[in-house]
Enzyme design. Sequence first.
Site, PDB file in Angstrom:
ATOM      1  N   ARG A  33      14.692  14.297   5.384  1.00 17.80           N
ATOM      2  CA  ARG A  33      14.808  12.831   5.373  1.00 17.80           C
ATOM      3  C   ARG A  33      14.795  12.301   6.801  1.00 17.80           C
ATOM      4  O   ARG A  33      14.207  11.274   7.101  1.00 17.80           O
ATOM      5  CB  ARG A  33      16.077  12.370   4.633  1.00 17.80           C
ATOM      6  N   TYR A  67       1.340 -11.501   1.269  1.00 15.99           N
ATOM      7  CA  TYR A  67       1.351 -10.517   0.189  1.00 15.99           C
ATOM      8  C   TYR A  67       2.476 -10.844  -0.802  1.00 15.99           C
ATOM      9  O   TYR A  67       3.608 -11.101  -0.390  1.00 15.99           O
ATOM     10  CB  TYR A  67       1.550  -9.127   0.812  1.00 15.99           C
ATOM     11  N   LYS A 109      -3.393   1.396   1.931  1.00 23.33           N
ATOM     12  CA  LYS A 109      -4.672   0.688   1.893  1.00 23.33           C
ATOM     13  C   LYS A 109      -5.710   1.390   2.778  1.00 23.33           C
ATOM     14  O   LYS A 109      -5.955   2.553   2.578  1.00 23.33           O
ATOM     15  CB  LYS A 109      -4.435  -0.781   2.282  1.00 23.33           C
TER      16      LYS A 109
HETATM   17  C1  LIG Z   1      -0.038  -3.617  -0.312  1.00 19.82           C
HETATM   18  C2  LIG Z   1       0.550  -4.398   0.784  1.00 19.82           C
HETATM   19  C3  LIG Z   1       1.896  -4.266   1.119  1.00 19.82           C
HETATM   20  C4  LIG Z   1       2.835  -3.372   0.322  1.00 19.82           C
HETATM   21  O1  LIG Z   1       2.471  -2.030   0.432  1.00 19.82           O
HETATM   22  P1  LIG Z   1       2.792  -0.918  -0.697  1.00 19.82           P
HETATM   23  O2  LIG Z   1       2.252   0.314  -0.065  1.00 19.82           O
HETATM   24  O3  LIG Z   1       2.053  -1.333  -1.933  1.00 19.82           O
HETATM   25  O4  LIG Z   1       4.262  -0.887  -0.899  1.00 19.82           O
HETATM   26  C5  LIG Z   1       2.373  -4.997   2.177  1.00 19.82           C
HETATM   27  N1  LIG Z   1       1.581  -5.828   2.878  1.00 19.82           N
HETATM   28  C6  LIG Z   1       0.277  -5.996   2.571  1.00 19.82           C
HETATM   29  C7  LIG Z   1      -0.552  -6.937   3.376  1.00 19.82           C
HETATM   30  C8  LIG Z   1      -0.288  -5.297   1.511  1.00 19.82           C
HETATM   31  O5  LIG Z   1      -1.575  -5.474   1.204  1.00 19.82           O
END
Ligand SMILES: *Cc1c(COP(=O)(O)O)cnc(C)c1O
Length: 368
Positions: free
Chosen positions: A48, A100, A197
């Site tokens: 962790r 978001y 992403k």
């Molecule tokens: C998807 C996203 C998040 C959150 O990320 P997760 O990996 O889904 O928890 C935060 N900010 C933006 C701009 C995003 O597109």
Amino acid sequence: MSYRFDTLAIHAGQPNDEATGAVTVPIYQTSTYQQLEPGVNRGYGYSRTEHPTRHALERNLAALEGARFGLAFASGMAAIHNVLSLLRAGDHVVTTQDLYGGAWRIFVKFFSKFGVDFTFVDTGNLAAVEEAIRPETRLLWLETPSNPLLKVTDIAACAAIGRAAGVRVVVDNTFATPVLQQPIALGADIVVHSTTKYINGHSDCLGGAVITDDEALFTELKFFQNAIGAVPGPQDCFLILRGIKTLSLRVERHCANASAIVEFLRRSERVRRVYYPGFGAIVSFEADDALEITPNLELWTLAESLGSVKSLFCHPATMTHASMDPDVRRAVGIGDDLIRLSVGLEDVRDLIDDLERALAPRSVACAR
Ligand SMILES: *Cc1c(COP(=O)(O)O)cnc(C)c1O
């Protein structure tokens, strides 16, 4: 020696393994590490707190953003939570209006419970940003390009406003990626990513990151990371490191495909408005009866998320931004006829053909 971006993507934090010569950082699938004597270890004590695969990823992410310190998390939301942990009751945050949906949710529905107040402004309007700052403002939280309307905020100008007011500036750089935009060099204090992403880029794991060049801030955030524990396992860190090796190649092609699609959409009769900041590969558009288009797309997958090799699309009002109060959502400009595209790496001619079929007048689409 200081290396350039594409070299850093492959080398930063990832020397060949000293023990075995492995050229790729291994997946250290272990929860704990032998201590040589109580309190003395070889650099790792408990996974962790830190593990070698995560450590490699953290150093790599920091290098890509031109900073010294990186922290990896189990998701983008965990990364956002980490930064918000700097706040205490009575503090105030100024942030981007169309951000978001999950960020909006953790701000309004979670952190407000602890007495933190949020003001949402169009951060493209610098006067509005300045006006929203109060004596108790601690963070200026920017998402640029914004989601899903892709409005652009001047990071350098906001960083100057923040510095003058003693307010830390945070940039969620998920959409642009460090290939296209490096907020630390523009004066931001903290960069946040959903590595789920583009950074991972293959729709096969979740991840988040927090990056800073401020050592004291890093120490505080690293304490929260270990104390709260929303950390990624070695397998996920490995996948994200693997994704990063082709990040700039992918982003280049994502952008080329996106601009061809923007050209097509601007010519389409059914499309009323196209939202595209001129860079990146997220494109939103408004079209007549947008919801009727969605079942007609074959190659594009209706799904949450973005930044994958596979082209995805979503209907923000009912999907990514469904957690926003409906009247707030409409006031911000996220209407029911808005579609958001995440342009992937397929042959763009196939992507455009599919859109063309789906956007055809109803009788034509039904007849095929
Ligand atoms: C998807 C996203 C998040 C959150 O990320 P997760 O990996 O889904 O928890 C935060 N900010 C933006 C701009 C995003 O597109």
